[in-house]
Design an enzyme around this catalytic site. Structure first.
Site, PDB file in Angstrom:
ATOM      1  N   PRO A  79       6.310   4.524  -0.023  1.00 23.83           N
ATOM      2  CA  PRO A  79       5.855   5.659   0.770  1.00 23.83           C
ATOM      3  C   PRO A  79       4.343   5.891   0.730  1.00 23.83           C
ATOM      4  O   PRO A  79       3.737   5.816  -0.344  1.00 23.83           O
ATOM      5  CB  PRO A  79       6.573   6.857   0.125  1.00 23.83           C
ATOM      6  N   ASN A  80       3.801   6.151   1.908  1.00 24.72           N
ATOM      7  CA  ASN A  80       2.396   6.520   2.104  1.00 24.72           C
ATOM      8  C   ASN A  80       1.399   5.382   1.917  1.00 24.72           C
ATOM      9  O   ASN A  80       0.196   5.586   2.040  1.00 24.72           O
ATOM     10  CB  ASN A  80       2.002   7.707   1.201  1.00 24.72           C
TER      11      ASN A  80
ATOM     12  N   ARG B  40      -6.046   7.383   3.762  1.00 29.04           N
ATOM     13  CA  ARG B  40      -5.405   8.291   2.802  1.00 29.04           C
ATOM     14  C   ARG B  40      -6.278   8.406   1.541  1.00 29.04           C
ATOM     15  O   ARG B  40      -6.498   7.400   0.851  1.00 29.04           O
ATOM     16  CB  ARG B  40      -4.047   7.703   2.429  1.00 29.04           C
TER      17      ARG B  40
ATOM     18  N   TYR C 267      -7.950   5.714  -3.252  1.00 27.36           N
ATOM     19  CA  TYR C 267      -7.326   4.427  -2.891  1.00 27.36           C
ATOM     20  C   TYR C 267      -8.261   3.461  -2.167  1.00 27.36           C
ATOM     21  O   TYR C 267      -7.854   2.338  -1.858  1.00 27.36           O
ATOM     22  CB  TYR C 267      -6.083   4.697  -2.031  1.00 27.36           C
TER      23      TYR C 267
ATOM     24  N   ASN D 262       4.717  -1.944  -5.165  1.00 33.85           N
ATOM     25  CA  ASN D 262       4.050  -0.677  -5.427  1.00 33.85           C
ATOM     26  C   ASN D 262       4.973   0.386  -4.833  1.00 33.85           C
ATOM     27  O   ASN D 262       4.977   0.597  -3.617  1.00 33.85           O
ATOM     28  CB  ASN D 262       2.672  -0.640  -4.759  1.00 33.85           C
TER      29      ASN D 262
ATOM     30  N   ALA E 201       4.984   7.058  -4.915  1.00 38.62           N
ATOM     31  CA  ALA E 201       5.494   8.158  -5.739  1.00 38.62           C
ATOM     32  C   ALA E 201       6.926   7.934  -6.231  1.00 38.62           C
ATOM     33  O   ALA E 201       7.340   8.533  -7.225  1.00 38.62           O
ATOM     34  CB  ALA E 201       5.411   9.466  -4.951  1.00 38.62           C
TER      35      ALA E 201
ATOM     36  N   GLU F 192       5.153  -4.518 -11.141  1.00 39.81           N
ATOM     37  CA  GLU F 192       4.849  -3.260 -10.451  1.00 39.81           C
ATOM     38  C   GLU F 192       3.328  -3.064 -10.453  1.00 39.81           C
ATOM     39  O   GLU F 192       2.680  -3.228 -11.492  1.00 39.81           O
ATOM     40  CB  GLU F 192       5.546  -2.101 -11.177  1.00 39.81           C
TER      41      GLU F 192
ATOM     42  N   HIS G 178       0.009  -0.578  -9.204  1.00 37.43           N
ATOM     43  CA  HIS G 178      -0.545   0.680  -8.690  1.00 37.43           C
ATOM     44  C   HIS G 178      -2.031   0.494  -8.461  1.00 37.43           C
ATOM     45  O   HIS G 178      -2.726  -0.044  -9.342  1.00 37.43           O
ATOM     46  CB  HIS G 178      -0.297   1.831  -9.666  1.00 37.43           C
TER      47      HIS G 178
ATOM     48  N   ARG H 179      -4.417  10.227 -14.144  1.00 34.12           N
ATOM     49  CA  ARG H 179      -4.203  11.245 -13.117  1.00 34.12           C
ATOM     50  C   ARG H 179      -3.283  12.359 -13.636  1.00 34.12           C
ATOM     51  O   ARG H 179      -3.119  12.514 -14.846  1.00 34.12           O
ATOM     52  CB  ARG H 179      -3.688  10.569 -11.832  1.00 34.12           C
TER      53      ARG H 179
END
Ligand code: DQA
Length: 141
Positions: A9-10, A17, A22, A71, A74, A95, A97, A104
């Site tokens: 998502p996103n 974004r 990012y 990735n 969320a 995985e 990110h 964060r």
């Protein structure tokens, strides 16, 4: 060797974004970068993005591949369903990110899907995907 690259998502809006987190490069830029490296490594990539948990699970179950780079966005922080699918695939998973989730908000420190991965790379931007690709290509022999 085929490697499935999934973005959750996103991640389709990379480039516009929250660029301070990012960066300004798009998902298409990422695909181009990885495709170039894959060619050099002699591996085949299947590159997919979805905002939907079920679609990501369907791809994990049905897309032919020997390894997975994901990735989950969320979903990383709460999706047991996605973790189950990754575990159930029986394939090596890395995985990735883009940001360092551990620097964060505390809610991002909870990593649910990471437990189903062989390894996790967080905070190296697009370089993290390249490192994952190099690693999995080596694993494939
Ligand atoms: C992300 C980190 C997640 O916490 C966030 O929800 C994302 C992107 C990253 O690549 O840094 O969507 O997975």
């Amino acid at each position: 060797m085929k490697i499935l690259v999934l973005n959750g998502p996103n991640l389709g809006t990379l480039g516009r974004r929250e660029p301070e987190i990012y960066g300004t490069k798009t998902l298409a830029d990422l695909e181009q970068l990885l495709t170039g490296r894959a060619k050099a490594l002699g591996v085949e990539l299947r590159f997919r993005q979805s905002n939907h948990e079920g679609q990501l699970i369907d791809w994990i179950e049905t897309e032919p591949s020997e390894a997975i780079i994901i990735n989950p966005g969320a979903l990383s922080h709460y999706s047991l369903a996605l973790a189950d699918a990754l575990r159930g695939s029986g394939k090596p998973v890395v995985e990735v990110h883009i940001s360092n989730v551990f620097s964060r908000e505390p809610d991002r420190h909870r990593m649910v899907t990471a437990a189903a991965a062989k390894g996790v790379i967080s905070g190296l931007g697009f370089e993290g995907y390249l490192a994952a690709l190099d690693y999995l290509a080596k694993l494939g022999g």
